[in-house]
Design a protein around this motif. Sequence first.
Motif, PDB file in Angstrom:
ATOM      1  N   GLN A   1       0.808  -1.223   0.000  1.00  0.00           N
ATOM      2  CA  GLN A   1       0.000   0.000   0.000  1.00  0.00           C
ATOM      3  C   GLN A   1       0.844   1.277   0.000  1.00  0.00           C
ATOM      4  OE1 GLN A   1      -3.051   0.144   3.026  1.00  0.00           O
ATOM      5  NE2 GLN A   1      -4.525   0.896   1.547  1.00  0.00           N
ATOM      6  N   CYS A   2       1.907   1.261  -0.821  1.00  0.00           N
ATOM      7  CA  CYS A   2       2.694   2.466  -1.038  1.00  0.00           C
ATOM      8  C   CYS A   2       2.820   2.650  -2.550  1.00  0.00           C
ATOM      9  CB  CYS A   2       4.066   2.357  -0.379  1.00  0.00           C
ATOM     10  SG  CYS A   2       5.196   1.204  -1.182  1.00  0.00           S
ATOM     11  N   LEU A   3       3.476   3.721  -2.963  1.00  0.00           N
ATOM     12  CA  LEU A   3       3.723   3.971  -4.381  1.00  0.00           C
ATOM     13  C   LEU A   3       5.190   3.743  -4.683  1.00  0.00           C
ATOM     14  CD1 LEU A   3       1.667   7.278  -4.844  1.00  0.00           C
ATOM     15  CD2 LEU A   3       0.901   4.905  -5.126  1.00  0.00           C
ATOM     16  N   PHE A   4       5.475   3.226  -5.875  1.00  0.00           N
ATOM     17  CA  PHE A   4       6.847   3.034  -6.340  1.00  0.00           C
ATOM     18  C   PHE A   4       7.139   4.085  -7.409  1.00  0.00           C
ATOM     19  CE2 PHE A   4       7.186  -1.912  -5.746  1.00  0.00           C
ATOM     20  CZ  PHE A   4       7.109  -1.760  -4.379  1.00  0.00           C
ATOM     21  N   GLY A   5       8.289   4.745  -7.294  1.00  0.00           N
ATOM     22  CA  GLY A   5       8.738   5.707  -8.297  1.00  0.00           C
ATOM     23  C   GLY A   5      10.019   5.228  -8.950  1.00  0.00           C
ATOM     24  N   TYR A   6      10.062   5.321 -10.284  1.00  0.00           N
ATOM     25  CA  TYR A   6      11.214   4.828 -11.049  1.00  0.00           C
ATOM     26  C   TYR A   6      11.711   5.873 -12.039  1.00  0.00           C
ATOM     27  CZ  TYR A   6       9.789   0.091  -9.671  1.00  0.00           C
ATOM     28  OH  TYR A   6       9.455  -1.039  -8.963  1.00  0.00           O
ATOM     29  N   PRO A   7      13.030   6.043 -12.136  1.00  0.00           N
ATOM     30  CA  PRO A   7      13.563   6.817 -13.262  1.00  0.00           C
ATOM     31  C   PRO A   7      13.211   6.056 -14.552  1.00  0.00           C
ATOM     32  CG  PRO A   7      15.305   6.267 -11.676  1.00  0.00           C
ATOM     33  CD  PRO A   7      14.082   5.518 -11.276  1.00  0.00           C
ATOM     34  N   HIS A   8      13.130   6.757 -15.656  1.00  0.00           N
ATOM     35  CA  HIS A   8      12.714   6.117 -16.912  1.00  0.00           C
ATOM     36  C   HIS A   8      13.573   4.906 -17.279  1.00  0.00           C
ATOM     37  CE1 HIS A   8       9.433   8.712 -18.041  1.00  0.00           C
ATOM     38  NE2 HIS A   8      10.157   9.756 -17.658  1.00  0.00           N
ATOM     39  N   GLU A   9      14.853   4.993 -17.063  1.00  0.00           N
ATOM     40  CA  GLU A   9      15.752   3.878 -17.396  1.00  0.00           C
ATOM     41  C   GLU A   9      15.419   2.625 -16.575  1.00  0.00           C
ATOM     42  OE1 GLU A   9      20.422   3.139 -16.700  1.00  0.00           O
ATOM     43  OE2 GLU A   9      19.958   4.881 -17.944  1.00  0.00           O
ATOM     44  N   GLU A  10      15.178   2.800 -15.290  1.00  0.00           N
ATOM     45  CA  GLU A  10      14.819   1.669 -14.424  1.00  0.00           C
ATOM     46  C   GLU A  10      13.432   1.122 -14.780  1.00  0.00           C
ATOM     47  OE1 GLU A  10      16.474  -0.071 -12.190  1.00  0.00           O
ATOM     48  OE2 GLU A  10      18.278   1.161 -12.273  1.00  0.00           O
ATOM     49  N   TRP A  11      12.511   2.021 -15.129  1.00  0.00           N
ATOM     50  CA  TRP A  11      11.172   1.596 -15.523  1.00  0.00           C
ATOM     51  C   TRP A  11      11.239   0.716 -16.775  1.00  0.00           C
ATOM     52  CZ3 TRP A  11       6.567   0.949 -13.614  1.00  0.00           C
ATOM     53  CH2 TRP A  11       5.490   0.745 -14.476  1.00  0.00           C
ATOM     54  N   LYS A  12      12.053   1.138 -17.732  1.00  0.00           N
ATOM     55  CA  LYS A  12      12.194   0.375 -18.978  1.00  0.00           C
ATOM     56  C   LYS A  12      12.764  -1.014 -18.689  1.00  0.00           C
ATOM     57  CE  LYS A  12      11.799   0.301 -23.423  1.00  0.00           C
ATOM     58  NZ  LYS A  12      10.470   0.173 -23.997  1.00  0.00           N
ATOM     59  N   ALA A  13      13.763  -1.093 -17.813  1.00  0.00           N
ATOM     60  CA  ALA A  13      14.348  -2.392 -17.451  1.00  0.00           C
ATOM     61  C   ALA A  13      13.310  -3.278 -16.769  1.00  0.00           C
ATOM     62  CB  ALA A  13      15.559  -2.189 -16.541  1.00  0.00           C
ATOM     63  N   LEU A  14      12.512  -2.704 -15.885  1.00  0.00           N
ATOM     64  CA  LEU A  14      11.473  -3.463 -15.201  1.00  0.00           C
ATOM     65  C   LEU A  14      10.395  -3.910 -16.190  1.00  0.00           C
ATOM     66  CD1 LEU A  14      10.252  -4.538 -12.587  1.00  0.00           C
ATOM     67  CD2 LEU A  14       9.228  -2.287 -12.241  1.00  0.00           C
ATOM     68  N   GLU A  15      10.025  -3.024 -17.086  1.00  0.00           N
ATOM     69  CA  GLU A  15       9.037  -3.360 -18.113  1.00  0.00           C
ATOM     70  C   GLU A  15       9.508  -4.554 -18.938  1.00  0.00           C
ATOM     71  OE1 GLU A  15       6.941  -1.292 -22.029  1.00  0.00           O
ATOM     72  OE2 GLU A  15       8.434  -0.186 -20.883  1.00  0.00           O
ATOM     73  N   ASN A  16      10.767  -4.530 -19.338  1.00  0.00           N
ATOM     74  CA  ASN A  16      11.317  -5.641 -20.123  1.00  0.00           C
ATOM     75  C   ASN A  16      11.302  -6.947 -19.331  1.00  0.00           C
ATOM     76  OD1 ASN A  16      11.735  -4.124 -22.435  1.00  0.00           O
ATOM     77  ND2 ASN A  16      13.789  -3.505 -21.799  1.00  0.00           N
ATOM     78  N   LYS A  17      11.595  -6.859 -18.045  1.00  0.00           N
ATOM     79  CA  LYS A  17      11.576  -8.046 -17.197  1.00  0.00           C
ATOM     80  C   LYS A  17      10.152  -8.603 -17.070  1.00  0.00           C
ATOM     81  CE  LYS A  17      14.505  -7.905 -13.818  1.00  0.00           C
ATOM     82  NZ  LYS A  17      15.173  -7.640 -12.537  1.00  0.00           N
ATOM     83  N   LEU A  18       9.187  -7.712 -16.881  1.00  0.00           N
ATOM     84  CA  LEU A  18       7.801  -8.152 -16.722  1.00  0.00           C
ATOM     85  C   LEU A  18       7.221  -8.712 -18.023  1.00  0.00           C
ATOM     86  CD1 LEU A  18       6.391  -5.394 -14.356  1.00  0.00           C
ATOM     87  CD2 LEU A  18       7.020  -7.747 -13.782  1.00  0.00           C
ATOM     88  N   LYS A  19       7.754  -8.263 -19.147  1.00  0.00           N
ATOM     89  CA  LYS A  19       7.299  -8.794 -20.432  1.00  0.00           C
ATOM     90  C   LYS A  19       7.627 -10.276 -20.588  1.00  0.00           C
ATOM     91  CE  LYS A  19       7.519  -4.668 -23.329  1.00  0.00           C
ATOM     92  NZ  LYS A  19       8.256  -4.016 -24.431  1.00  0.00           N
ATOM     93  N   THR A  20       8.598 -10.751 -19.826  1.00  0.00           N
ATOM     94  CA  THR A  20       8.994 -12.162 -19.936  1.00  0.00           C
ATOM     95  C   THR A  20       8.105 -13.087 -19.111  1.00  0.00           C
ATOM     96  OG1 THR A  20      10.581 -12.089 -18.105  1.00  0.00           O
ATOM     97  CG2 THR A  20      11.404 -11.476 -20.300  1.00  0.00           C
TER      98      THR A  20
END
Length: 143
Positions: free
Chosen positions: A38-57
């Motif tokens: 129940q908190c919010l996560f904030g990511y720099p764009h570079e980290e967000w992109k890396a996480l997005e790629n990981k979640l796509k798998t």
Amino acid sequence: MFMGEYHHNIDQKGRMIIPAKFRDLLGDSFVLTRGLDQCLFGYPHEEWKALENKLKTLPFTKKDARAFTRFFFSGATECEVDKQGRVNIAPPLRDYAKLDKECVVIGVSNRFEIWSLENWETYFAASEESFAEIAESMIDFDM
């Protein structure tokens, strides 16, 4: 790297100051989404992109994978930092994290988290009691 704990207020318009040390790492904008606990996560764009790629798998045939990615991405929004160092947090994210007035912003390595003061104090008190046990089971500090 994001680290430290900072206390800020959120105003009635949903604006909150992002700590200056974090703004240096984030630039003019970043991605904010629903986090765990129940908190919010904030990511720099570079980290967000890396996480997005990981979640796509993750296998979309697995119910838990679909549920998590829906939850995570449906809450994601790009936040722009204004000249006063503030961001406007969208109402659905404020509601999810129960952000009302007093907030706590903490650094967690490659991301930061935004907590309501009440949720953070409750979480911290509960976790503090078992911190040594958790550390012992996860990390070998004698490297």
